[in-house]
Motif scaffolding. Structure first.
Motif, PDB file in Angstrom:
ATOM      1  N   GLY A 203      38.873  40.980  51.286  1.00  0.00           N
ATOM      2  CA  GLY A 203      38.806  42.395  50.885  1.00  0.00           C
ATOM      3  C   GLY A 203      40.063  43.081  51.389  1.00  0.00           C
ATOM      4  O   GLY A 203      40.015  44.078  52.097  1.00  0.00           O
ATOM      5  N   CYS A 204      41.214  42.512  50.992  1.00  0.00           N
ATOM      6  CA  CYS A 204      42.491  42.868  51.641  1.00  0.00           C
ATOM      7  C   CYS A 204      42.934  44.294  51.348  1.00  0.00           C
ATOM      8  O   CYS A 204      43.774  44.838  52.054  1.00  0.00           O
ATOM      9  N   GLY A 205      42.369  44.926  50.301  1.00  0.00           N
ATOM     10  CA  GLY A 205      42.831  46.275  49.964  1.00  0.00           C
ATOM     11  C   GLY A 205      44.313  46.246  49.647  1.00  0.00           C
ATOM     12  O   GLY A 205      44.782  45.420  48.854  1.00  0.00           O
ATOM     13  N   TYR A 209      47.098  44.571  56.545  1.00  0.00           N
ATOM     14  CA  TYR A 209      46.914  43.816  57.796  1.00  0.00           C
ATOM     15  C   TYR A 209      47.628  42.470  57.726  1.00  0.00           C
ATOM     16  O   TYR A 209      48.411  42.122  58.610  1.00  0.00           O
ATOM     17  N   ASP A 226      40.857  40.077  46.812  1.00  0.00           N
ATOM     18  CA  ASP A 226      40.273  41.373  46.422  1.00  0.00           C
ATOM     19  C   ASP A 226      40.114  41.404  44.907  1.00  0.00           C
ATOM     20  O   ASP A 226      40.512  40.453  44.215  1.00  0.00           O
ATOM     21  N   ALA A 252      39.365  37.808  43.274  1.00  0.00           N
ATOM     22  CA  ALA A 252      38.071  37.135  43.425  1.00  0.00           C
ATOM     23  C   ALA A 252      37.019  38.114  43.919  1.00  0.00           C
ATOM     24  O   ALA A 252      37.338  39.195  44.421  1.00  0.00           O
ATOM     25  N   ASN A 253      35.772  37.700  43.754  1.00  0.00           N
ATOM     26  CA  ASN A 253      34.644  38.431  44.315  1.00  0.00           C
ATOM     27  C   ASN A 253      34.248  37.694  45.592  1.00  0.00           C
ATOM     28  O   ASN A 253      33.903  36.519  45.544  1.00  0.00           O
ATOM     29  N   PHE A 254      34.318  38.394  46.727  1.00  0.00           N
ATOM     30  CA  PHE A 254      34.116  37.652  47.982  1.00  0.00           C
ATOM     31  C   PHE A 254      32.689  37.151  48.178  1.00  0.00           C
ATOM     32  O   PHE A 254      32.437  36.279  48.991  1.00  0.00           O
ATOM     33  N   ALA A 269      39.121  43.360  57.680  1.00  0.00           N
ATOM     34  CA  ALA A 269      39.457  44.697  58.171  1.00  0.00           C
ATOM     35  C   ALA A 269      38.672  45.721  57.364  1.00  0.00           C
ATOM     36  O   ALA A 269      38.808  45.798  56.135  1.00  0.00           O
ATOM     37  N   ASN A 270      37.827  46.449  58.030  1.00  0.00           N
ATOM     38  CA  ASN A 270      37.038  47.515  57.398  1.00  0.00           C
ATOM     39  C   ASN A 270      36.168  46.981  56.262  1.00  0.00           C
ATOM     40  O   ASN A 270      36.060  47.599  55.201  1.00  0.00           O
TER      41      ASN A 270
HETATM   42  C1  LIG Z   1      37.387  49.670  52.913  1.00  0.00           C
HETATM   43  S1  LIG Z   1      38.446  48.676  51.950  1.00  0.00           S
HETATM   44  C2  LIG Z   1      39.335  47.781  53.194  1.00  0.00           C
HETATM   45  C3  LIG Z   1      40.677  47.304  52.721  1.00  0.00           C
HETATM   46  C4  LIG Z   1      41.563  46.659  53.786  1.00  0.00           C
HETATM   47  N1  LIG Z   1      40.966  45.473  54.347  1.00  0.00           N
HETATM   48  C5  LIG Z   1      41.883  47.662  54.858  1.00  0.00           C
HETATM   49  O1  LIG Z   1      41.258  47.646  55.901  1.00  0.00           O
HETATM   50  O2  LIG Z   1      42.770  48.500  54.640  1.00  0.00           O
HETATM   51  C6  LIG Z   1      37.362  47.446  51.312  1.00  0.00           C
HETATM   52  C7  LIG Z   1      38.013  46.487  50.319  1.00  0.00           C
HETATM   53  O3  LIG Z   1      37.070  45.465  49.980  1.00  0.00           O
HETATM   54  C8  LIG Z   1      37.191  45.201  48.598  1.00  0.00           C
HETATM   55  N2  LIG Z   1      35.929  44.647  48.122  1.00  0.00           N
HETATM   56  C9  LIG Z   1      34.704  45.229  48.155  1.00  0.00           C
HETATM   57  N3  LIG Z   1      33.788  44.402  47.613  1.00  0.00           N
HETATM   58  C10 LIG Z   1      34.459  43.275  47.240  1.00  0.00           C
HETATM   59  C11 LIG Z   1      34.059  42.042  46.643  1.00  0.00           C
HETATM   60  N4  LIG Z   1      32.787  41.813  46.334  1.00  0.00           N
HETATM   61  N5  LIG Z   1      35.014  41.102  46.412  1.00  0.00           N
HETATM   62  C12 LIG Z   1      36.309  41.323  46.729  1.00  0.00           C
HETATM   63  N6  LIG Z   1      36.739  42.468  47.310  1.00  0.00           N
HETATM   64  C13 LIG Z   1      35.823  43.429  47.558  1.00  0.00           C
HETATM   65  C14 LIG Z   1      37.496  46.549  47.989  1.00  0.00           C
HETATM   66  O4  LIG Z   1      38.068  46.417  46.687  1.00  0.00           O
HETATM   67  C15 LIG Z   1      38.434  47.149  49.022  1.00  0.00           C
HETATM   68  O5  LIG Z   1      39.769  46.860  48.737  1.00  0.00           O
END
Ligand SMILES: C[S@@+](CC[C@H](N)C(=O)[O-])C[C@H]1O[C@@H](n2cnc3c(N)ncnc32)[C@H](O)[C@@H]1O
Length: 372
Positions: A203-205, A209, A226, A252-254, A269-270
């Motif tokens: 979920g790298c956003g 990081y 992500d 991908a979907n995590f 992260a988050n």
């Molecule tokens: C709160 S953000 C955190 C982003 C980054 N890790 C940071 O701390 O700046 C959550 C991230 O998780 C991703 N995410 C949420 N559900 C997801 C899923 N099922 N598969 C992949 N990514 C996902 C979102 O798209 C988003 O980019």
């Protein structure tokens, strides 16, 4: 070093209420404090407006008079002066006497954080506030009355990818001090800059990081996982940070997709505050399979420790953040005891707990039984 927060006064209730003038009437004192708390919502509205109208962008050029700011930003001179004077009262803008008038200036660090062209700017957070978050907070009554959907009372948060596009860049500013802590800790355990390493950023956003880690660990590679729309931002930012040759996006979907194996670091992260306890177990199960026997799982989140730490900034922020997760439809902040229990259920163990600004970092590794 003079801290930026010292150069604005810390805005507190007694910044606007002269409590000395109230005397000893406790009810009156409380009422004034409550009023000050209730109008605290003025401050974000003013900062958001000043940022989105480009006032801070204009002030990056140096001190300006109200009519000059109005001309540059296409705003009404009298109204913009009213707003600027309030921002002076909050301490975000400084007023410099200049004959009959005054000129306004902003600390360069503040102006950069509130203008849109810096990687660490909070304008994405402002976009998120003005979109999803503002309407969500109106439903707090209902959220508290009804709870959230999932059986255990905490749903997985389903913020849309569109809302994340704003949010993920708006929280980049959190990363640098946290990544410094990660570098410091891994270096103390023997990691060297020039070793080959393989990182996985779940979920790298924006990818901030793993990308900052790549800037330090010069021979490491990272996979950011992500959804597609967010992934595009991560790839763009990897170019800006000069690590695009070693940062790879995996769309991908995590929950559903495979994470691969043998990573030296699996980074969340988050992410954990977005999921429910069953989801947390699922993520840690996958992390155990994805991390190398001698690698580490890093969980960066708003983690409450409780006990003697109840009054720490991290515990306090975790308590506030939990409400924000409640109104946006699920997830929560969890305690260290929750994390320890999930880790032990999934063949992992905590090896460190690191304090960071507004966050804590849980570092875990596989237990002997969890080894592949
Ligand atoms: C709160 S953000 C955190 C982003 C980054 N890790 C940071 O701390 O700046 C959550 C991230 O998780 C991703 N995410 C949420 N559900 C997801 C899923 N099922 N598969 C992949 N990514 C996902 C979102 O798209 C988003 O980019």
């Amino acid at each position: 070093m003079q801290r930026t927060v010292d150069s604005h006064h810390h805005f507190r209730f007694d910044s606007v209420v002269d409590f000395e003038e109230i005397g000893t009437d406790r009810t009156s004192e409380s009422a004034h404090a409550i009023y000050a708390a209730l109008v605290a919502q003025w401050q974000p509205a003013m900062l958001e407006t000043a940022s989105s109208l480009g006032l801070f962008g204009a002030l990056r050029a140096g001190p300006l008079r109200a009519e000059e700011i109005a001309a540059v930003t296409g705003t009404n001179t009298r109204a913009v002066k009213v707003l600027l004077d309030a921002l002076v009262a909050y301490g975000w803008v400084t007023s410099i006497p200049d004959g009959e008038n005054s000129r306004y200036s902003a600390d360069p660090a503040v102006a950069a954080s509130l203008s849109s062209d810096s990687i660490f700017s909070l304008t994405g957070k402002i976009g998120y506030n003005r979109g999803l978050s503002r309407s969500a907070w109106r439903t707090l009554d209902q959220s508290v009355r009804d709870g959230v959907r999932a059986a255990d009372g905490i749903g997985n948060n389903e913020i849309t990818a569109h809302a994340y596009e704003d949010l993920v860049t708006g929280i980049n500013f959190w990363a640098p001090p946290i990544v410094d802590k990660l570098i410091d800790w891994t270096t103390r355990t023997g990691w060297r800059r020039e070793q080959s390493r393989k990182f996985l950023d779940i979920g790298c956003g924006s990818g901030i990081y793993s990308q900052l880690l790549l800037r330090h660990f010069s021979r490491a590679v990272a996979v950011g996982l992500d959804v597609e729309s967010i992934g595009r931002l991560a790839v763009g930012q990897s170019v800006e940070l000069g690590v695009d040759d070693r940062f790879r996006l995996r769309t991908a979907n995590f929950w559903r997709d495979d994470w691969g194996t043998g990573h030296d670091a699996v980074l969340f992260a988050n992410i954990f505050h977005l999921v429910n306890p069953a989801g947390a177990l699922e993520l840690l199960d996958k992390a155990r399979d994805a991390v190398a026997d001698d690698g580490f799982v890093f969980i960066v989140d708003n983690i409450a420790v409780g006990g003697t730490e109840s009054d720490s900034p991290q515990d306090r922020f975790a308590a506030l953040f939990a409400v924000s997760m409640l109104v946006t439809g699920g997830g929560s902040t969890y305690t260290l005891a929750d994390y320890d229990q999930w880790l032990s259920t999934t063949g992992l163990e905590r090896v460190a707990l690191i304090d960071a600004p507004m966050h804590r970092i849980v570092v875990a590794r596989r237990t002997e039984e969890g080894h592949s």
